[in-house]
Scaffold this active site. Structure first.
Site, PDB file in Angstrom:
ATOM      1  N   THR A  46       0.815  -1.220   0.000  1.00  0.00           N
ATOM      2  CA  THR A  46       0.000   0.000   0.000  1.00  0.00           C
ATOM      3  C   THR A  46       0.846   1.266   0.000  1.00  0.00           C
ATOM      4  O   THR A  46       0.340   2.357   0.283  1.00  0.00           O
ATOM      5  CB  THR A  46      -0.924   0.005   1.230  1.00  0.00           C
ATOM      6  OG1 THR A  46      -0.129  -0.127   2.417  1.00  0.00           O
ATOM      7  CG2 THR A  46      -1.921  -1.156   1.168  1.00  0.00           C
ATOM      8  N   GLU A  47       2.128   1.143  -0.340  1.00  0.00           N
ATOM      9  CA  GLU A  47       3.036   2.290  -0.249  1.00  0.00           C
ATOM     10  C   GLU A  47       2.535   3.503  -1.035  1.00  0.00           C
ATOM     11  O   GLU A  47       2.628   4.646  -0.575  1.00  0.00           O
ATOM     12  CB  GLU A  47       4.428   1.871  -0.734  1.00  0.00           C
ATOM     13  CG  GLU A  47       5.284   1.202   0.331  1.00  0.00           C
ATOM     14  CD  GLU A  47       4.920  -0.250   0.570  1.00  0.00           C
ATOM     15  OE1 GLU A  47       5.608  -0.899   1.372  1.00  0.00           O
ATOM     16  OE2 GLU A  47       3.929  -0.737  -0.023  1.00  0.00           O
TER      17      GLU A  47
END
Length: 251
Positions: free
Chosen positions: A128-129
């Site tokens: 989910t960066e």
């Protein structure tokens, strides 16, 4: 922080760090040290890495990062790199028994293993960066590239999507699904199967498989990580992290 058990020559490392096994400096250092010690432990032939409860690892401790700011980031990123390095390049078999959510840096940690087995419907896995607004450190991205099918790499990296077990198996995030109550047993069986291979031959073959990562890091790893550090430390990035923490992690 880390519970250690040895089952017939297989080390079981159970992460027990807070509610989410979030990656902070102290936890990364402790886990990296465990893997480093196992390199020369002749009584251990393979390792199973798992978590407790409903969480494998939620990834980087964004609350700690948000509070610590740029100074904390500069201290943390090399420690995170060291953890991934110790697990990904560990010469003995490593099996990730993913008992629950494995998100962002936690998904990368699972990808450092040779095999990934996830408990059915126990959680989600994905990176989910991009949703947080931070780029992947060089080794983290190379671990992701090495672990997932090439046709899904861009989708996984850009979208920030997370996947339940059936979808995760279909698109290559994981290798197997186990019933939750059978997860550790199945992971131990896979670890035993890999440990039965000649140790020196396994270590060399693993080094060959990991070779492209080593080569790419040698060419551009330091430069990428300088850019990554600058971006993580930038005021607008830290503001996005604080906003994400406020919206998603503060209740």
């Amino acid at each position: 922080m880390i519970e250690v058990e040895t089952v017939e020559g297989i080390a079981v490392l159970r992460m027990q760090h807070g509610k989410a096994n979030a990656l902070d400096i102290e936890f990364c250092e402790a886990l990296a040290a465990r893997f480093n010690a196992l390199r020369t432990n002749d009584e251990v032939e393979a390792t199973v890495l798992t978590g407790a409860g409903t969480m494998f690892s939620a990834g980087v401790d964004l609350k700690r990062l948000s509070a610590g700011g740029a100074d904390y980031v500069r201290a943390f990123l090399p420690v995170l790199h060291k953890l991934y390095e110790e697990v990904f390049f560990h010469p003995k078999p490593v099996v990730a028994a993913i008992n629950g959510h494995a998100v962002a840096g936690g998904a990368i940690l699972a990808c450092c293993a040779d095999r990934r087995i996830m408990a059915h419907e126990a959680g989600r896995i994905g990176v989910t960066e991009m949703l947080v607004g931070v780029p992947f450190p060089a080794l983290a991205f190379e671990v992701l590239r090495a672990a997932v099918p090439a046709e899904y790499l861009a989708e996984f990296a850009y979208s920030g999507a997370t996947y339940m077990t059936d979808d995760a198996l279909e698109c290559g995030w994981i290798d197997e699904i186990a019933e939750p109550e059978e997860l550790l047993e199945d992971a131990l069986a896979v670890a035993e199967e890999l440990a039965a291979l000649p140790a020196a031959a396994f270590a060399l073959t693993k080094a060959q498989i990991r070779g492209p990562v080593t080569e790419r890091l040698a060419v551009s790893g330091e430069e990428i990580d300088r850019e990554v550090t600058a971006l993580w430390c930038a005021d607008d990035t830290l503001a996005r992290v604080r906003d994400y923490v406020a919206r998603m992690l503060t209740k």
